[in-house]
Motif scaffolding. Sequence first.
Motif, PDB file in Angstrom:
ATOM      1  N   ASP A 195      19.193   5.308 -10.303  1.00 61.63           N
ATOM      2  CA  ASP A 195      19.706   6.470 -11.048  1.00 61.63           C
ATOM      3  C   ASP A 195      19.114   6.529 -12.451  1.00 61.63           C
ATOM      4  N   TYR A 196      18.915   5.361 -13.062  1.00 63.70           N
ATOM      5  CA  TYR A 196      18.336   5.343 -14.411  1.00 63.70           C
ATOM      6  C   TYR A 196      16.875   5.779 -14.380  1.00 63.70           C
ATOM      7  N   ILE A 197      16.157   5.446 -13.317  1.00 65.41           N
ATOM      8  CA  ILE A 197      14.765   5.894 -13.185  1.00 65.41           C
ATOM      9  C   ILE A 197      14.708   7.416 -13.093  1.00 65.41           C
ATOM     10  N   LYS A 198      15.619   8.013 -12.317  1.00 64.12           N
ATOM     11  CA  LYS A 198      15.673   9.480 -12.253  1.00 64.12           C
ATOM     12  C   LYS A 198      15.939  10.073 -13.634  1.00 64.12           C
ATOM     13  N   GLU A 199      16.814   9.429 -14.380  1.00 63.29           N
ATOM     14  CA  GLU A 199      17.110   9.900 -15.736  1.00 63.29           C
ATOM     15  C   GLU A 199      15.882   9.793 -16.633  1.00 63.29           C
ATOM     16  N   LEU A 200      15.133   8.701 -16.510  1.00 64.94           N
ATOM     17  CA  LEU A 200      13.913   8.533 -17.307  1.00 64.94           C
ATOM     18  C   LEU A 200      12.871   9.591 -16.970  1.00 64.94           C
ATOM     19  N   ILE A 201      12.736   9.916 -15.683  1.00 63.48           N
ATOM     20  CA  ILE A 201      11.757  10.924 -15.267  1.00 63.48           C
ATOM     21  C   ILE A 201      12.126  12.285 -15.832  1.00 63.48           C
ATOM     22  N   GLU A 202      13.424  12.598 -15.853  1.00 60.88           N
ATOM     23  CA  GLU A 202      13.853  13.867 -16.432  1.00 60.88           C
ATOM     24  C   GLU A 202      13.613  13.903 -17.939  1.00 60.88           C
ATOM     25  N   ARG A 203      13.773  12.732 -18.589  1.00 64.17           N
ATOM     26  CA  ARG A 203      13.616  12.676 -20.039  1.00 64.17           C
ATOM     27  C   ARG A 203      12.137  12.642 -20.425  1.00 64.17           C
ATOM     28  N   TYR A 204      11.330  11.919 -19.638  1.00 63.01           N
ATOM     29  CA  TYR A 204       9.904  11.799 -19.912  1.00 63.01           C
ATOM     30  C   TYR A 204       9.135  12.224 -18.662  1.00 63.01           C
ATOM     31  N   PRO A 205       8.793  13.509 -18.522  1.00 55.35           N
ATOM     32  CA  PRO A 205       8.159  14.021 -17.286  1.00 55.35           C
ATOM     33  C   PRO A 205       6.860  13.315 -16.913  1.00 55.35           C
ATOM     34  N   VAL A 206       6.145  12.726 -17.909  1.00 60.89           N
ATOM     35  CA  VAL A 206       4.883  12.057 -17.598  1.00 60.89           C
ATOM     36  C   VAL A 206       5.104  10.882 -16.647  1.00 60.89           C
ATOM     37  N   LEU A 207       6.308  10.319 -16.624  1.00 64.00           N
ATOM     38  CA  LEU A 207       6.583   9.177 -15.751  1.00 64.00           C
ATOM     39  C   LEU A 207       6.610   9.566 -14.276  1.00 64.00           C
ATOM     40  N   LYS A 208       6.810  10.841 -13.992  1.00 59.01           N
ATOM     41  CA  LYS A 208       6.903  11.280 -12.593  1.00 59.01           C
ATOM     42  C   LYS A 208       5.604  10.987 -11.849  1.00 59.01           C
ATOM     43  N   LYS A 209       4.464  11.327 -12.445  1.00 62.82           N
ATOM     44  CA  LYS A 209       3.171  11.061 -11.804  1.00 62.82           C
ATOM     45  C   LYS A 209       2.944   9.565 -11.635  1.00 62.82           C
ATOM     46  N   ARG A 210       3.313   8.800 -12.643  1.00 62.96           N
ATOM     47  CA  ARG A 210       3.036   7.364 -12.608  1.00 62.96           C
ATOM     48  C   ARG A 210       3.896   6.653 -11.565  1.00 62.96           C
ATOM     49  N   PHE A 211       5.147   7.062 -11.447  1.00 63.60           N
ATOM     50  CA  PHE A 211       5.981   6.473 -10.404  1.00 63.60           C
ATOM     51  C   PHE A 211       5.499   6.896  -9.015  1.00 63.60           C
ATOM     52  N   LYS A 212       4.947   8.108  -8.911  1.00 63.72           N
ATOM     53  CA  LYS A 212       4.399   8.542  -7.616  1.00 63.72           C
ATOM     54  C   LYS A 212       3.182   7.707  -7.240  1.00 63.72           C
ATOM     55  N   ILE A 213       2.313   7.397  -8.216  1.00 65.50           N
ATOM     56  CA  ILE A 213       1.166   6.536  -7.949  1.00 65.50           C
ATOM     57  C   ILE A 213       1.646   5.173  -7.471  1.00 65.50           C
ATOM     58  N   ILE A 214       2.677   4.633  -8.113  1.00 65.36           N
ATOM     59  CA  ILE A 214       3.218   3.329  -7.719  1.00 65.36           C
ATOM     60  C   ILE A 214       3.758   3.387  -6.296  1.00 65.36           C
ATOM     61  N   THR A 215       4.504   4.438  -5.974  1.00 65.26           N
ATOM     62  CA  THR A 215       5.105   4.574  -4.642  1.00 65.26           C
ATOM     63  C   THR A 215       4.044   4.739  -3.563  1.00 65.26           C
ATOM     64  N   ASP A 216       3.071   5.632  -3.791  1.00 66.14           N
ATOM     65  CA  ASP A 216       2.022   5.861  -2.789  1.00 66.14           C
ATOM     66  C   ASP A 216       1.185   4.606  -2.573  1.00 66.14           C
ATOM     67  N   SER A 217       0.854   3.916  -3.658  1.00 65.30           N
ATOM     68  CA  SER A 217       0.049   2.698  -3.528  1.00 65.30           C
ATOM     69  C   SER A 217       0.796   1.630  -2.749  1.00 65.30           C
ATOM     70  N   PHE A 218       2.098   1.513  -2.978  1.00 66.39           N
ATOM     71  CA  PHE A 218       2.895   0.521  -2.244  1.00 66.39           C
ATOM     72  C   PHE A 218       2.949   0.866  -0.762  1.00 66.39           C
ATOM     73  N   ARG A 219       3.057   2.134  -0.447  1.00 69.44           N
ATOM     74  CA  ARG A 219       3.100   2.550   0.959  1.00 69.44           C
ATOM     75  C   ARG A 219       1.786   2.213   1.654  1.00 69.44           C
ATOM     76  N   PHE A 220       0.658   2.500   1.010  1.00 65.10           N
ATOM     77  CA  PHE A 220      -0.642   2.135   1.582  1.00 65.10           C
ATOM     78  C   PHE A 220      -0.771   0.619   1.715  1.00 65.10           C
ATOM     79  N   PHE A 221      -0.269  -0.105   0.724  1.00 67.90           N
ATOM     80  CA  PHE A 221      -0.378  -1.566   0.720  1.00 67.90           C
ATOM     81  C   PHE A 221       0.307  -2.164   1.948  1.00 67.90           C
ATOM     82  N   LEU A 222       1.423  -1.580   2.342  1.00 65.75           N
ATOM     83  CA  LEU A 222       2.138  -2.091   3.514  1.00 65.75           C
ATOM     84  C   LEU A 222       1.466  -1.669   4.818  1.00 65.75           C
ATOM     85  N   GLN A 223       0.786  -0.536   4.821  1.00 64.79           N
ATOM     86  CA  GLN A 223       0.191  -0.012   6.042  1.00 64.79           C
ATOM     87  C   GLN A 223      -1.157  -0.646   6.371  1.00 64.79           C
TER      88      GLN A 223
END
Length: 555
Positions: free
Chosen positions: A112-140
Amino acid sequence: MGDETSAVDLFGQMSLFNGLDTDQLAQIAEHTPTLVLSRNEIVYEQGSESDTFYIILSGHVQLIRAFHQAERSLGVLEDSDYFGQEALEPAQLRQTSAKAATDIVVLVFAADYIKELIERYPVLKKRFKIITDSFRFFLQLDFPWLGPRESIYYIGRRHIAYLIPRLILPGLMILLLLPLWISLYVSLHMLIFFYLILATALIGAAWVTWVAFDWSNDYSIITNRRVLFQEKIILIYDSRQEVPLDAVLADDVTTSQIGRWFDFGDLIIRTYTGAITLPGISMPSEVKVLLDNRRQRANIRAQRNKRQTIRSTIRQHLGIDEEMPTESSSEEAIKPTIHTGTLPNALSNLFMLRTEVNGVITYRTHWFILLSKVALPSLLLFLTLTLLIARLVNAVTFLSIPSTVLLCLLLFLIFGLWELYQYVDWSNDRYIITDRELIDVYKRPLGVEQKRTAPLENILSIDYERPNLIHLILNFGTVYIRIGEASLTFNNVFNPADVQREIFERFLSKKLQKQQQSDADDQRRLAEWLEIYHQEVTGPVAGEENPDDEEEENE
């Protein structure tokens, strides 16, 4: 308060929070609790609910994944690394287990705090998406070339905008031809149109599948050691270009107008000898920030290790007992396991395509190259033997038996020597990896031997390619090593990906030895300076003459 201050410093070094000022980082740190665990304690287990994301403040964390009732280590993370990416997506269970490899302090981010940070600092949205996508590829995906202390921070493929244009032609074929054949079949009831319907459907589906798989097989990857681009064309081509992080001079982003609309483009990494491109990646500017951060962190880590060496030297000189940090078992070098038993590996062992004696690895060109060299003389030997047998059984009678035997013996000698020459020519081409250098040996039978050498520490980039279907099936290709303005090529070696990995590991080992030697020299010089400083402060040791007094006496 100390942890909060340390957290602010840590956030300031991470690409995730790049662009945020100190006050903003301090506010994030103030709302981020810490978790302290001892070595071998479990942070979370695979299959549990994921509601927290972690950043390591100090210590090492090992990621483990259970698969088919067996556990596999996914690597060891260190300070400023993050884990628990499953919490960045809703309703996700843990895909891995996390265990403290040493005593650790981690920063805990609630979902929930991460969602709050993304709303407060929109630039974090892209960076968290890069982290999520990279982790998904890493497992696959599987990464057999990944080193034991190597961590992946980015994995991406070309933007989907690159896939759509390539689907237009097969899509048009299906949309235009299929209705035409169906209407003709319905109206004329001719069987040929039924076959055309089947052929169009099968070809179109195969074409679309091939294009989609081809698009999905290309990956751009950034680790804590290197940048690489892996490209595969199904049944046709396979290559991997890579460059060590410390060989990167600059990186630039290039985009088209469409790329700027949809936020994709090329990240061009420049080295002394040229450039490699991570083509068509999403959010290239953010990936550039991540790459620059990895380079900066490598420099910071090197400086920190040097300061630790200086501190240890001073404390030892002052007689202060200091417990030297010991390497944890998780950081010990792990030798790669080479699996044998398949037909290509068995043939590799038979022809001794790779041998290792006292740490010196020698490669020969692939046995397929040998077969192609001896194919013609072998065929002529076979035809000569056929001629001899045919004459002995009177199938042909244009020569007498003694004349045929004499002719065949002469041909056996000529073609046999030709075949022997080709074999010796093949066996004389060797590619050697030692602890210090790479050696390319080229020698013609009864001719001049050429030997090219290059120091390991001068390597700037290592690439390989398997250019066609034969190379893919038999798993051989060429490895390109760029060294300054020159280059070496290991031509047609078996398993070029493994050759590339071994060269890279020797390069890293040599680089580490050189750094350790440099640190030891610095430590020795520092000890000499401290000894001289101590003598100047406390005065000459009893029994020793002051050099200045000795000069005065001589005068």
